[in-house]
Structures are given as structure tokens and as C-alpha cells.
Design a protein around this motif. Sequence first.
Motif, short mmCIF file in Angstrom:
data_model
loop_
_atom_site.label_atom_id
_atom_site.label_comp_id
_atom_site.label_asym_id
_atom_site.label_seq_id
_atom_site.Cartn_x
_atom_site.Cartn_y
_atom_site.Cartn_z
N SER B 10 0.73 -1.10 0.04
CA SER B 10 0.14 -0.13 -0.17
C SER B 10 1.12 1.35 -0.10
CB SER B 10 -0.89 -0.17 1.27
OG SER B 10 -1.89 1.27 0.97
N ALA B 12 2.94 3.05 2.16
CA ALA B 12 4.11 2.67 2.84
C ALA B 12 5.18 1.85 2.02
CB ALA B 12 4.29 2.54 4.33
N ALA B 34 -1.62 -8.33 0.85
CA ALA B 34 -2.85 -9.01 1.02
C ALA B 34 -4.28 -8.70 0.11
CB ALA B 34 -3.22 -8.77 2.31
N GLU B 35 -4.49 -7.39 -0.02
CA GLU B 35 -5.32 -6.92 -0.82
C GLU B 35 -5.11 -7.35 -2.38
OE1 GLU B 35 -7.22 -3.14 0.30
OE2 GLU B 35 -5.51 -2.72 1.17
N ARG B 42 -5.71 5.73 0.57
CA ARG B 42 -7.03 5.57 1.56
C ARG B 42 -7.82 6.91 1.83
NH1 ARG B 42 -6.64 0.01 2.72
NH2 ARG B 42 -4.43 -0.53 2.18
N LYS B 47 -13.83 10.67 2.09
CA LYS B 47 -14.12 11.93 1.52
C LYS B 47 -14.75 11.71 0.48
CE LYS B 47 -9.85 13.27 4.08
NZ LYS B 47 -9.12 12.29 4.19
N ALA B 139 1.32 -12.61 3.76
CA ALA B 139 2.40 -13.16 4.35
C ALA B 139 2.07 -13.67 5.77
CB ALA B 139 3.54 -12.08 4.57
N THR B 166 2.72 -3.29 6.72
CA THR B 166 1.10 -4.06 6.86
C THR B 166 0.29 -3.11 7.24
OG1 THR B 166 2.38 -5.44 8.74
CG2 THR B 166 2.30 -6.50 6.60
N GLY B 167 0.73 -1.95 7.73
CA GLY B 167 -0.36 -1.05 8.13
C GLY B 167 -1.18 -1.45 9.26
N ARG B 185 -11.68 1.12 6.02
CA ARG B 185 -10.36 1.00 5.88
C ARG B 185 -9.69 0.58 4.52
NH1 ARG B 185 -5.75 2.68 8.81
NH2 ARG B 185 -4.04 1.97 7.44
N GLY B 385 5.41 3.23 8.07
CA GLY B 385 3.93 3.40 7.81
C GLY B 385 3.22 3.13 9.35
N ASP B 386 1.74 2.81 9.11
CA ASP B 386 0.95 2.57 10.24
C ASP B 386 1.56 1.59 11.32
OD1 ASP B 386 -0.60 4.75 9.22
OD2 ASP B 386 -2.40 3.60 9.23
N HIS B 397 -0.47 8.48 10.07
CA HIS B 397 -0.65 9.60 9.31
C HIS B 397 -0.09 9.29 7.96
CE1 HIS B 397 -1.53 11.67 12.84
NE2 HIS B 397 -0.21 11.98 13.27
N TRP B 398 -0.70 9.61 6.82
CA TRP B 398 -0.25 9.51 5.50
C TRP B 398 1.14 9.98 5.23
CZ3 TRP B 398 1.25 12.36 1.48
CH2 TRP B 398 1.00 12.01 0.31
N TRP B 428 -4.06 15.87 8.09
CA TRP B 428 -5.01 16.82 7.55
C TRP B 428 -6.18 16.00 7.65
CZ3 TRP B 428 -2.75 13.49 4.33
CH2 TRP B 428 -3.61 12.92 3.29
C1 FAD Z 1 -10.66 5.95 5.30
C2 FAD Z 1 -9.20 6.84 5.75
C3 FAD Z 1 -8.97 8.00 5.51
C4 FAD Z 1 -7.86 8.71 5.96
N1 FAD Z 1 -7.70 10.08 5.98
C5 FAD Z 1 -6.30 10.49 6.14
C6 FAD Z 1 -6.18 11.80 6.29
O1 FAD Z 1 -7.01 12.62 5.90
N2 FAD Z 1 -4.79 12.20 6.53
C7 FAD Z 1 -3.96 11.36 7.21
O2 FAD Z 1 -2.83 11.95 7.30
N3 FAD Z 1 -4.19 10.16 7.01
C8 FAD Z 1 -5.37 9.63 6.66
N4 FAD Z 1 -5.34 8.22 6.62
C9 FAD Z 1 -4.39 7.25 7.20
C10 FAD Z 1 -3.59 6.95 6.00
O3 FAD Z 1 -4.29 6.41 4.90
C11 FAD Z 1 -2.58 6.03 6.57
O4 FAD Z 1 -1.71 6.37 7.47
C12 FAD Z 1 -1.71 5.03 5.40
O5 FAD Z 1 -2.66 4.45 4.65
C13 FAD Z 1 -1.00 4.00 6.15
O6 FAD Z 1 -0.26 3.56 5.00
P1 FAD Z 1 0.49 1.90 5.19
O7 FAD Z 1 1.06 1.62 3.92
O8 FAD Z 1 1.29 2.09 6.37
O9 FAD Z 1 -0.77 1.18 5.67
P2 FAD Z 1 -1.88 0.72 5.09
O10 FAD Z 1 -2.45 1.63 4.05
O11 FAD Z 1 -2.95 0.29 5.97
O12 FAD Z 1 -1.50 -0.59 4.22
C14 FAD Z 1 -0.96 -1.96 4.51
C15 FAD Z 1 -1.29 -3.07 3.44
O13 FAD Z 1 -0.68 -4.07 4.13
C16 FAD Z 1 -1.48 -5.24 3.83
N5 FAD Z 1 -1.32 -6.32 4.75
C17 FAD Z 1 -1.63 -6.35 5.86
N6 FAD Z 1 -1.20 -7.61 6.44
C18 FAD Z 1 -0.54 -8.22 5.66
C19 FAD Z 1 0.13 -9.46 5.30
N7 FAD Z 1 -0.08 -10.34 6.44
N8 FAD Z 1 0.68 -9.72 4.12
C20 FAD Z 1 0.39 -8.80 3.22
N9 FAD Z 1 -0.15 -7.72 3.14
C21 FAD Z 1 -0.55 -7.50 4.19
C22 FAD Z 1 -2.89 -4.45 3.95
O14 FAD Z 1 -3.76 -5.28 3.07
C23 FAD Z 1 -2.81 -3.08 3.18
O15 FAD Z 1 -3.01 -3.12 1.74
C24 FAD Z 1 -6.85 7.62 6.42
C25 FAD Z 1 -7.07 6.41 6.43
C26 FAD Z 1 -8.16 5.86 6.26
C27 FAD Z 1 -8.58 4.38 6.38
#
Ligand code: FAD
Lengths: 141, 497
Positions: B10, B12, B34-35, B42, B47, B139, B166-167, B185, B385-386, B397-398, B428
Motif C-alpha cells: 500500500s 508505505a 494481502a489486498e 486511503r 471523503k 504473509a 502491513t499497516g 479502511r 507506516g502505520d 498519518h499519511w 490533515w
Molecule cells: C478512510 C481513511 C481516511 C484517512 N484519511 C487520512 C487523512 O485525511 N490524513 C492523513 O494523514 N491520514 C489519513 N488516513 C491514514 C492513512 O491512510 C494511513 O496512514 C496510510 O494508509 C498508512 O499506510 P500504510 O501503507 O502504512 O498502511 P495501509 O495503508 O494500512 O496498508 C497496509 C497494507 O498491507 C496489507 N497487509 C496487511 N497484512 C498483510 C500481510 N500479512 N501480508 C501482506 N499484506 C498485508 C494490507 O492489506 C494493506 O493493503 C486515512 C485512513 C483511512 C482508512
Amino acid sequence: MIPVCRLEDLPAGESVRLDTTPPVAVFNADGALYAVDDTCSHQDASLSEGWLEGCLVECPLHAASFDLRTGEPTCLPARRPVRTHRVSVVDGTIHVHLADPTATPVPASAPLTAAASLSAPAALAASGPGRGSLTGEGSAA
Amino acid sequence: MNTVTVVGASLAGLYAARELRAQGFDGRLVLVGAEPHLPYDRPPLSKAFLTDTDRAASTPTVTDSAGASATGTGASPDREHSPATRTSPTTGTAPGTGIHAPYESAPESQLALTDPELALTDPEEITDLAAEWLLGVHATGLDQHGRAVLLDDGRTVVTDGVVIATGASARRLPGPQPAGVHTLRTLADARALRADLTRGPRRVVVIGGGFIGAETASSCVALGHDVTVVEAAPLPLIPQLGPDMAMFCADLHRQGGARLLTGTGVAGLHRMAPAYPSGDAYSSGDAAQPGGTDPSGATDRPGATALGSSRTRSSRTESRGPANPGHVTAVELSDGRILPADVVVVGIGATPNTGWLSGTSLAVGDGVLCDAGCVASLPQVVAVGDVARVGGVRAEHWTSATEQPRVAVRNLLAAQTVETVTALPYFWSDQYGSRIQFAGHRPADATVRITEGSPDDGGFLALYEHAGRVAAALAVNCPRPFMRTRRELRAQRTATV
Ligand SMILES: Cc1cc2nc3c(=O)[nH]c(=O)nc-3n(C[C@H](O)[C@H](O)[C@H](O)COP(=O)(O)OP(=O)(O)OC[C@H]3O[C@@H](n4cnc5c(N)ncnc54)[C@H](O)[C@@H]3O)c2cc1C
Ligand code: FES
């Protein structure tokens, strides 16, 4: 050709937004004038509210940066350019010529004459409402 | 380092892949996601994605499984997953790299085609990254030394370095999830919610007044629904914004046209079970709702949807139909009030996706524990990331998810922490026509001073001051002054780090 404002009303470092469709942002970057589509090519933010540094503007939402000369993003998250528009100064008034393929920076110290405004008649037909209203940060603040 | 595996495809994960290539890693790059989708964004899901009804009409379904079919299921059965085993005709080979780029001929770019607003990448970049994308694949573990990633299809990716990205997952209410109850999510979540919101006026109850809850409530109001937000704390967003600014945000709900009920939790959900135990669901239209097919529905039992003190005194039906939890009809609050509801959105936070790491030797505790340079407890494993708890802080945060990967990848390639993350936190939120921006660290006892505009006018800049210094800033519809302050905070931080 859309009149924007008097040249002296857009000092260096300032920007103004035209309420056209789509809106256009006009910048005075250290004396050079540029116009680009106001809405960031990434998501929904107004570039006229961005941070101007040299001929780059940084988007206020996620900090993508655009080169005002070309409209090209210089960093993520934007991946697409914004359209540039030509700017001219006629009798001390800044004008934007919509939808020109390239923006021509106009040195503020040497305003162009009316001749420059004749080069893009085709683009003008599609320019929508004639007068841009001034809703730049000057008046919004 | 020959192979790097990024787990989580995703935001990160994609930024990590970009950084790996940008910093000169030219070995084998594997992304496990995973998706079934290519990376998408996201923030729009709560929005514009919800409110843009034109788009809703034009994209009822998308072949999101395309990625999975090209990789997950089309892959060879070999236990060891290596380039040599991946000669499936559905995958192409990037010229000159010897690395498979399954998306070259890309039915998978369908996400980009149908939801260009959400796509984080495009076919051109996919080709340039020259990575192997294993989408629709989870994974399930990491070997003891972090040198192999185990996959749920039985394969193993032998690797030299691992980026964990993996967020987080939306927290759910305990018990089965009746139809009409949503979390937000993923793209699948957003599509399901949007489908429920396009069936005429609904009574929507949003549980949780955090950012995602508030944005969703705002979008629901914009769509013309009757919206109530329930928040357990005295005010929403106090931990994030402090009491003064939280009060301002609470008013946004009221001014925007949503009801805000604070200081009360949720006791449980009322639901109407299907008229018949199986087959013929409550209504045929609802039979396909995700709530109805939620595997947790199999454990349906009386009171199973109740929270905490099991006060649900729902309907005649709770002991019925173990496989189908029925459709939500109301939310019962812990103070006894009952809010009739057709749609319930549960916005009660997210938990980091670390379950797949349990049983491994990697240190985990509300996120993958990392030093300040995103380096985890095993060598050659970094997290971003998250999911990452970086130097004791886990941001959701994004911007953190886009900024950490540069540092994490640098440290991964250097095989030690040569740089730490110093970026100033920033997020934001868009709600009820107001754009809220926040930067910095807010000390609990900071005082708030408004330096531009005024809350009454709907646009202002507020500075959080502590010990004679500005520690954080919040702006509402005030982008220019906010940018200036954010820069000053950044400069101040760089000077003191
Ligand atoms: C509806 C919504 C609105 C948001 N609005 C804002 C905003 O306005 N401002 C802001 O700053 N932030 C916002 N965010 C937060 C921001 O989207 C997240 O901080 C960001 O998506 C984090 O990215 P990431 O890649 O760390 O995690 P994620 O985006 O959660 O991605 C993790 C990915 O890893 C995959 N995964 C998980 N486990 C496994 C596994 N075991 N094997 C393989 N893959 C796996 C998941 O399926 C997912 O696709 C929002 C989030 C959401 C859900
Ligand atoms: S909206 Fe401009 S960078 Fe995101």
C-alpha cells in the motif's frame, strides 16, 4: 484574454486565484509572472495558496512541488503536470491567456505590449466566463 | 543484498519500493500485498470517494481480483518462490532486468483505469520498478532470522532484507457484524458503504468521533442522510487536538447538520435476523452485504454484538440463524438510549497488522518496535507506516507513511542505522467543508493561541505553545499561514535534533 489585476497589485511572492472553470492561479515569482491551473494535479488543493520559492510552488496539502515554467511536478505525490497558461501585461494590467501549451514568464519590469495577446485567439474562445474575479489570498485573508 | 521483500503493498510499501530503486538497489524486489489491488490511496475513501455519486454509478464492480489471478493463483506451486519458477505466461519480464514485472501487460491496471483518483501508481512506474507483485497474498510469518517470508499459499520468499509495511486494520465491535454495519479502511469497505448510502435516505449512526468517523459523518450529511455521531469521550479528538480545538471540531458536526452525542458508549447493536434461518435472507438486497457473509457471523449467539456490559435486549431473533447475523436496526447506547439505524459506521480506531509476526522472534508491541531509524529488532528488517513504532511513536498519518521509507531503506541498505527520522508529524482532515491541518507534537499542557483569523469565521491558525516555544500548529481553512508555521517548526526541529 482574461484581465487579472494591475501589475502593482501582485507584488513579488504573491499569487492570485481566478474563478474560471477550472480555476487558474497567477504568480509573481520574483518578478516573473506565471499562470497554471489552480487545482493541484494530485488531489483537491489550491496552488494559489501554496508556498512560492523561485519558480516552484509547493502544494499546501501534501507538498508536491510544481515548476511554474512547465507545470511539471518536481516531486511526489503529484505525478501529472498542471496546465500552464500564458501571461501578458497590457497597459499595466496582467492578463492570462487560457490553455496555452506553455507559460511564458513575463519580466515584471518590462511589461509586454498588446502584441503578445494576439497569439492565442483560439484558446480564448474556450475560456469560459470572461472576467476572473479576484479571490487570491490577498482578498481571502 | 540480492533480494528485498516488501510486505504490505500500500502507501508505505510502494514508497519503500520507490526508495529502494531510487537508492540504487537493483536486485530482486518482491512486494507481497494481502489486498488484490495495486497500491491505492486511503484518505479519499472517507471523503470524495463516498460523496462522488457519479463515480459510484460508473464503477459498481471492478475486477479487483485481477492482481490475484495474475500472481497469487497463477504462480507456480514451488515452495521456494524465485524468478526461475515464475515463467507463467501471464507475467512479463522487464527487458534487460531479468526481473518479472507481472503488470506489464496489465489487466491489473484496471484499478488505475476505474479509480484514477485512488491509484497511487501507474503502469509506467510499475514497469520501471521492475518488481514482482504478489497481490491477494498474505504473509503469514517470518523465519527466525528474517531471511524468509512465509506466504499463505504455501510458498516462501527467501530474502536478504525485509520491509514491513502491513499497516493497520479497522477495529471492529466484538461479535458478528450484521448487514448495514461497516468499518472503513479498505476499498472494499468503502464500496460496500457507498452502496448502502446510495439507496435513498438512511439513518446513519457513526460510532466514534475521530477523524475517520467525522469525515464519514460529514460525507453522509453531504449525501443527505440523517446522521448521528456517538463519542464515548466528553468531546471527540481531545487526545489529538486538546480540549479547545476539540470543542471547535465538535461544533463542526452540529453546524454541519449532524447530531453529536458525547460521553456515552455503545452497549450493543440491535438487529433483525433473517426471516428464515438460512437461504432466504432478511431481504434479498441485503443478502450480499459483507456483514452477512462475515465469517464471524458463524459464531452468532445471544448478545454477541453487545459491548462491555451486555445490555443488548434486542429482538426476538438473536438466537436464530447462526450463519446470518441479520440486518442492523438500531444502536443501543450505554445510557440506555436507542438510536434507530439503517447504516452503522464503526470508526473506533485501528490496530497495527502484526498478527502475522506472532511466533517470530521480531519484537512487537502495538506495532513493530523499531529504533528511530525504522530498524526493527532483527538485522535487515525495517518497518514503515502505520504498523511501525518508530522510536517509541506509532503514527497513523499519511505523511509519515511517505516520509519514513526513505530513511528506512537507507538504513536497510547500509545494514545499520545511519539516519533517523526527524520529520515533523503532519496530518490533515476534511470535514463539513473545513480543511483541518495539524503539524508538530502537542504537549498535553500546551496553551493555545489563535494568531490568524478566528474560529467564529471558520478560518484560523492556532499555535500550541509550551515553555515559551511553539510546539505544534493547527489550521482550519488557513493554508498559507499554516505552511509558514510548519516550515518554522521544521526548521526549529532540525536545529535542535
Ligand atoms: C478512510 C481513511 C481516511 C484517512 N484519511 C487520512 C487523512 O485525511 N490524513 C492523513 O494523514 N491520514 C489519513 N488516513 C491514514 C492513512 O491512510 C494511513 O496512514 C496510510 O494508509 C498508512 O499506510 P500504510 O501503507 O502504512 O498502511 P495501509 O495503508 O494500512 O496498508 C497496509 C497494507 O498491507 C496489507 N497487509 C496487511 N497484512 C498483510 C500481510 N500479512 N501480508 C501482506 N499484506 C498485508 C494490507 O492489506 C494493506 O493493503 C486515512 C485512513 C483511512 C482508512
Ligand atoms: S493535493 Fe497537492 S500534493 Fe496532494
